[in-house]
Design a protein around this motif. Structure first.
Motif, PDB file in Angstrom:
ATOM      1  N   GLY A   1      26.331   0.626 -58.524  1.00  0.00           N
ATOM      2  CA  GLY A   1      26.861   1.910 -58.963  1.00  0.00           C
ATOM      3  C   GLY A   1      28.211   1.763 -59.647  1.00  0.00           C
ATOM      4  N   ILE A   2      28.700   2.875 -60.169  1.00  0.00           N
ATOM      5  CA  ILE A   2      29.961   2.917 -60.905  1.00  0.00           C
ATOM      6  C   ILE A   2      30.873   3.912 -60.195  1.00  0.00           C
ATOM      7  CG2 ILE A   2      31.033   3.492 -63.132  1.00  0.00           C
ATOM      8  CD1 ILE A   2      28.208   2.926 -64.382  1.00  0.00           C
ATOM      9  N   GLN A  62      35.527   7.833 -60.698  1.00  0.00           N
ATOM     10  CA  GLN A  62      36.673   8.011 -61.598  1.00  0.00           C
ATOM     11  C   GLN A  62      36.456   7.341 -62.946  1.00  0.00           C
ATOM     12  OE1 GLN A  62      36.853   6.263 -58.697  1.00  0.00           O
ATOM     13  NE2 GLN A  62      37.923   4.322 -59.041  1.00  0.00           N
ATOM     14  N   ASP A  63      35.516   6.411 -63.045  1.00  0.00           N
ATOM     15  CA  ASP A  63      35.246   5.727 -64.307  1.00  0.00           C
ATOM     16  C   ASP A  63      34.193   6.434 -65.164  1.00  0.00           C
ATOM     17  OD1 ASP A  63      36.969   3.367 -64.215  1.00  0.00           O
ATOM     18  OD2 ASP A  63      35.782   2.825 -62.461  1.00  0.00           O
ATOM     19  N   LEU A  64      33.393   7.280 -64.577  1.00  0.00           N
ATOM     20  CA  LEU A  64      32.279   7.896 -65.303  1.00  0.00           C
ATOM     21  C   LEU A  64      32.713   8.678 -66.543  1.00  0.00           C
ATOM     22  CD1 LEU A  64      29.972   9.023 -62.360  1.00  0.00           C
ATOM     23  CD2 LEU A  64      29.717   7.031 -63.853  1.00  0.00           C
ATOM     24  N   PRO A  65      33.796   9.474 -66.499  1.00  0.00           N
ATOM     25  CA  PRO A  65      34.164  10.234 -67.700  1.00  0.00           C
ATOM     26  C   PRO A  65      34.574   9.367 -68.893  1.00  0.00           C
ATOM     27  CG  PRO A  65      35.253  11.138 -65.764  1.00  0.00           C
ATOM     28  CD  PRO A  65      34.627   9.836 -65.351  1.00  0.00           C
ATOM     29  N   ASN A  66      34.959   8.125 -68.666  1.00  0.00           N
ATOM     30  CA  ASN A  66      35.461   7.260 -69.731  1.00  0.00           C
ATOM     31  C   ASN A  66      34.455   6.229 -70.222  1.00  0.00           C
ATOM     32  OD1 ASN A  66      38.141   8.397 -69.518  1.00  0.00           O
ATOM     33  ND2 ASN A  66      38.276   7.277 -67.596  1.00  0.00           N
ATOM     34  N   LEU A  67      33.290   6.155 -69.617  1.00  0.00           N
ATOM     35  CA  LEU A  67      32.339   5.084 -69.918  1.00  0.00           C
ATOM     36  C   LEU A  67      31.954   4.974 -71.385  1.00  0.00           C
ATOM     37  CD1 LEU A  67      29.708   4.981 -67.048  1.00  0.00           C
ATOM     38  CD2 LEU A  67      31.546   3.378 -67.535  1.00  0.00           C
ATOM     39  N   SER A  86      25.788   8.253 -61.308  1.00  0.00           N
ATOM     40  CA  SER A  86      25.895   7.032 -60.522  1.00  0.00           C
ATOM     41  C   SER A  86      26.440   7.353 -59.157  1.00  0.00           C
ATOM     42  CB  SER A  86      26.824   6.039 -61.238  1.00  0.00           C
ATOM     43  OG  SER A  86      26.789   4.787 -60.585  1.00  0.00           O
ATOM     44  N   ARG A  87      25.995   6.571 -58.171  1.00  0.00           N
ATOM     45  CA  ARG A  87      26.529   6.646 -56.812  1.00  0.00           C
ATOM     46  C   ARG A  87      26.782   5.225 -56.347  1.00  0.00           C
ATOM     47  NH1 ARG A  87      22.262   9.077 -53.616  1.00  0.00           N
ATOM     48  NH2 ARG A  87      23.350   8.042 -51.945  1.00  0.00           N
ATOM     49  N   LEU A  88      27.964   5.004 -55.814  1.00  0.00           N
ATOM     50  CA  LEU A  88      28.281   3.669 -55.306  1.00  0.00           C
ATOM     51  C   LEU A  88      27.247   3.258 -54.272  1.00  0.00           C
ATOM     52  CD1 LEU A  88      32.184   3.720 -55.038  1.00  0.00           C
ATOM     53  CD2 LEU A  88      30.751   2.568 -56.732  1.00  0.00           C
ATOM     54  N   GLY A  89      26.732   2.061 -54.434  1.00  0.00           N
ATOM     55  CA  GLY A  89      25.732   1.533 -53.514  1.00  0.00           C
ATOM     56  C   GLY A  89      24.328   2.036 -53.759  1.00  0.00           C
ATOM     57  N   PHE A 141      21.295   6.163 -66.805  1.00  0.00           N
ATOM     58  CA  PHE A 141      21.702   6.689 -68.103  1.00  0.00           C
ATOM     59  C   PHE A 141      20.524   7.479 -68.643  1.00  0.00           C
ATOM     60  CE2 PHE A 141      24.637   3.247 -67.553  1.00  0.00           C
ATOM     61  CZ  PHE A 141      25.807   3.718 -68.141  1.00  0.00           C
ATOM     62  N   ALA A 142      20.794   8.661 -69.192  1.00  0.00           N
ATOM     63  CA  ALA A 142      19.753   9.515 -69.768  1.00  0.00           C
ATOM     64  C   ALA A 142      20.126   9.864 -71.194  1.00  0.00           C
ATOM     65  CB  ALA A 142      19.578  10.782 -68.938  1.00  0.00           C
ATOM     66  N   VAL A 143      19.224   9.567 -72.116  1.00  0.00           N
ATOM     67  CA  VAL A 143      19.413   9.875 -73.534  1.00  0.00           C
ATOM     68  C   VAL A 143      18.467  11.026 -73.874  1.00  0.00           C
ATOM     69  CG1 VAL A 143      19.250   8.993 -75.890  1.00  0.00           C
ATOM     70  CG2 VAL A 143      19.971   7.470 -74.022  1.00  0.00           C
ATOM     71  N   GLN A 144      19.045  12.117 -74.364  1.00  0.00           N
ATOM     72  CA  GLN A 144      18.260  13.283 -74.753  1.00  0.00           C
ATOM     73  C   GLN A 144      18.214  13.325 -76.283  1.00  0.00           C
ATOM     74  OE1 GLN A 144      21.148  13.750 -72.760  1.00  0.00           O
ATOM     75  NE2 GLN A 144      20.065  13.720 -70.837  1.00  0.00           N
ATOM     76  N   LEU A 145      16.981  13.404 -76.822  1.00  0.00           N
ATOM     77  CA  LEU A 145      16.781  13.465 -78.274  1.00  0.00           C
ATOM     78  C   LEU A 145      15.844  14.629 -78.582  1.00  0.00           C
ATOM     79  CD1 LEU A 145      16.095   9.669 -78.849  1.00  0.00           C
ATOM     80  CD2 LEU A 145      18.207  10.890 -79.432  1.00  0.00           C
ATOM     81  N   PRO A 146      16.116  15.372 -79.657  1.00  0.00           N
ATOM     82  CA  PRO A 146      15.215  16.465 -79.996  1.00  0.00           C
ATOM     83  C   PRO A 146      13.844  15.939 -80.427  1.00  0.00           C
ATOM     84  CG  PRO A 146      16.927  16.214 -81.680  1.00  0.00           C
ATOM     85  CD  PRO A 146      17.243  15.251 -80.577  1.00  0.00           C
TER      86      PRO A 146
END
Length: 148
Positions: free
Chosen positions: A82-83, A86-91, A131-134, A139-144
């Motif tokens: 996991g990540i 606090q890092d998720l918004p900057n990934l 993400s959850r530690l442990g 990652f989810a990519v949404q495309l029309p």
């Protein structure tokens, strides 16, 4: 045809993993989008390569494809460490690395996820992460979806 693309990437990822990780396909709807196949493949390979690089050997990377509310949703999930929240918004920021001590030689350039976001947005889509530690990362990519 994203179903074919996901299968191609999964097969390539199995070779990249060289037996260190399982790379499988979970859900497998089919979906058509308008876009550049090579760039979409690059997007998926960046996500898979990150999962292989940042999860320990013996873990599983799962690719998925679903149709939801007029969009195709491609997922790349792992059951790694996991990540930190606090890092998720900057990934998706250019040059951002979760582990600041990692060198380019061992941790990449910090551009892979920025490229993923750029490709998704250039196709009218978006990318998100949970993400959850442990408990792993998805990652989810949404495309029309392509119109008839």
């Amino acid at each position: 045809a994203l179903g074919t693309l996901v299968l191609d990437v999964q097969q390539q990822a199995v070779r990249l993993a060289r037996g260190s990780h399982q790379v499988v396909i979970g859900s497998a709807d089919d979906a058509l989008v308008e876009g550049d196949r090579d760039r979409l493949k690059q997007l998926l390979l960046n996500l898979v390569a990150n999962a292989l690089r940042h999860t320990p050997p013996g873990t599983t990377v799962t690719l998925g494809l679903a149709r939801e509310d007029g969009t195709a949703v491609i997922t790349v999930a792992d059951d790694g460490p996991g990540i930190p929240a606090q890092d998720l918004p900057n990934l998706f920021d250019r040059f951002y690395r979760v582990d600041k001590a990692r060198s380019r030689a061992h941790g990449g350039s910090g551009l892979g996820l920025a490229i993923v976001r750029s490709i998704a947005e250039s196709h009218g889509g978006s990318v998100s992460v949970t993400s959850r530690l442990g408990a792993g990362t998805t990652f989810a990519v949404q495309l029309p979806l392509a119109t008839a």
